[in-house]
Design an enzyme around this catalytic site. Structure first.
Site, PDB file in Angstrom:
ATOM      1  N   HIS A  72      -4.647  13.511  -9.460  1.00 63.86           N
ATOM      2  CA  HIS A  72      -4.877  12.085  -9.692  1.00 63.86           C
ATOM      3  C   HIS A  72      -4.160  11.573 -10.937  1.00 63.86           C
ATOM      4  CE1 HIS A  72      -7.752  11.255  -6.469  1.00 63.86           C
ATOM      5  NE2 HIS A  72      -8.079  12.527  -6.612  1.00 63.86           N
TER       6      HIS A  72
ATOM      7  N   ASP B 295      -1.846   8.412 -10.977  1.00 66.50           N
ATOM      8  CA  ASP B 295      -1.992   7.297 -11.912  1.00 66.50           C
ATOM      9  C   ASP B 295      -0.647   6.920 -12.535  1.00 66.50           C
ATOM     10  OD1 ASP B 295      -4.705   7.178 -11.422  1.00 66.50           O
ATOM     11  OD2 ASP B 295      -5.296   8.055 -13.346  1.00 66.50           O
TER      12      ASP B 295
ATOM     13  N   ASP C  56       0.856  -1.180   0.000  1.00 68.65           N
ATOM     14  CA  ASP C  56       0.000   0.000   0.000  1.00 68.65           C
ATOM     15  C   ASP C  56       0.891   1.229   0.000  1.00 68.65           C
ATOM     16  OD1 ASP C  56      -2.778   1.066   0.229  1.00 68.65           O
ATOM     17  OD2 ASP C  56      -1.971   1.943   2.072  1.00 68.65           O
TER      18      ASP C  56
ATOM     19  N   GLU D  77      -4.758   1.837  -4.486  1.00 65.17           N
ATOM     20  CA  GLU D  77      -3.292   1.851  -4.529  1.00 65.17           C
ATOM     21  C   GLU D  77      -2.719   0.612  -3.852  1.00 65.17           C
ATOM     22  OE1 GLU D  77      -4.200   3.960  -0.650  1.00 65.17           O
ATOM     23  OE2 GLU D  77      -5.060   4.040  -2.642  1.00 65.17           O
TER      24      GLU D  77
ATOM     25  N   ASN E   4      -2.251  12.328  -4.009  1.00 64.39           N
ATOM     26  CA  ASN E   4      -3.182  12.672  -5.087  1.00 64.39           C
ATOM     27  C   ASN E   4      -3.775  14.056  -4.889  1.00 64.39           C
ATOM     28  OD1 ASN E   4      -2.981  10.431  -6.767  1.00 64.39           O
ATOM     29  ND2 ASN E   4      -4.546   9.296  -5.670  1.00 64.39           N
TER      30      ASN E   4
END
Length: 186
Positions: free
Chosen positions: A78, A82, A65, A108, A73
């Site tokens: 975002h 990504d 994680d 994630e 983010n």
């Protein structure tokens, strides 16, 4: 004689000769891959995990994680997040090889399944992955620092083997976060 894949022109039009069975097989394979691959990271998805993993028991299970990723983010956007996920998956693909698996389990969260590995071997591999993630991610010439916490558990034979292993890996992942993040707990 014309063979499968031959290309030819008639006037302005281009054609390719294809055998129907090969076309159907390719379409079936494409459809299947779309059901078991994560389109963002190009690693297997949760569905594939549940379909395939029972065949590779026993195995070490790593649950990764990214630390503080929601804040990342919020701060960087975002789309940048990504790209980090894509680059993380690419780094993992460099260190994980079949029959080992990489799975995007959630936002994630990624899983790495290491068939035939002991818990100690899983912890060792997790530490190598943690160090790999410590290297900054280069996105359009800008370096982004991201860390990862990893929980490690064993998938053993049994009626509820996958869920038992997921719960154990998740508990260990939470333990890594409680101990300060950017660490491995197994």
């Amino acid at each position: 004689p014309i063979q499968h894949g031959d290309r030819f022109h008639i006037g302005r039009h281009r054609f390719q000769f294809l055998i129907a069975d090969d076309v159907a097989r390719a379409l079936d394979e494409d459809r299947y891959l779309r059901t078991v691959m994560d389109p963002l990271t190009n690693v297997f998805n949760r569905r594939f995990f549940y379909l395939h993993t029972p065949r590779v028991i026993p195995a070490a299970l790593l649950m990764l994680d990214l630390d503080w990723f929601k804040s990342f983010n919020d701060q960087h956007g975002h789309l940048t997040g990504d790209v980090v996920l894509q680059q993380l998956a690419a780094r993992l693909r460099e260190t994980v090889s079949w029959p080992e698996l990489i799975v995007r389990y959630g936002g994630e969260e990624l899983l790495v399944i290491l068939p035939g590995h002991s818990l100690a071997q899983g912890i060792e591999r997790a530490e190598a992955i943690r160090q790999l993630v410590d290297e900054p991610f280069d996105i359009e010439g800008q370096a982004y620092a991201v860390t990862v916490s990893i929980g490690v558990a064993m998938i053993r034979p049994g009626a509820d083997a996958l869920n038992d292993a997921l719960r154990a890996a998740d508990r260990n992942l939470q333990g890594a976060k409680e101990r300060g993040r950017n660490r491995v707990v197994g």
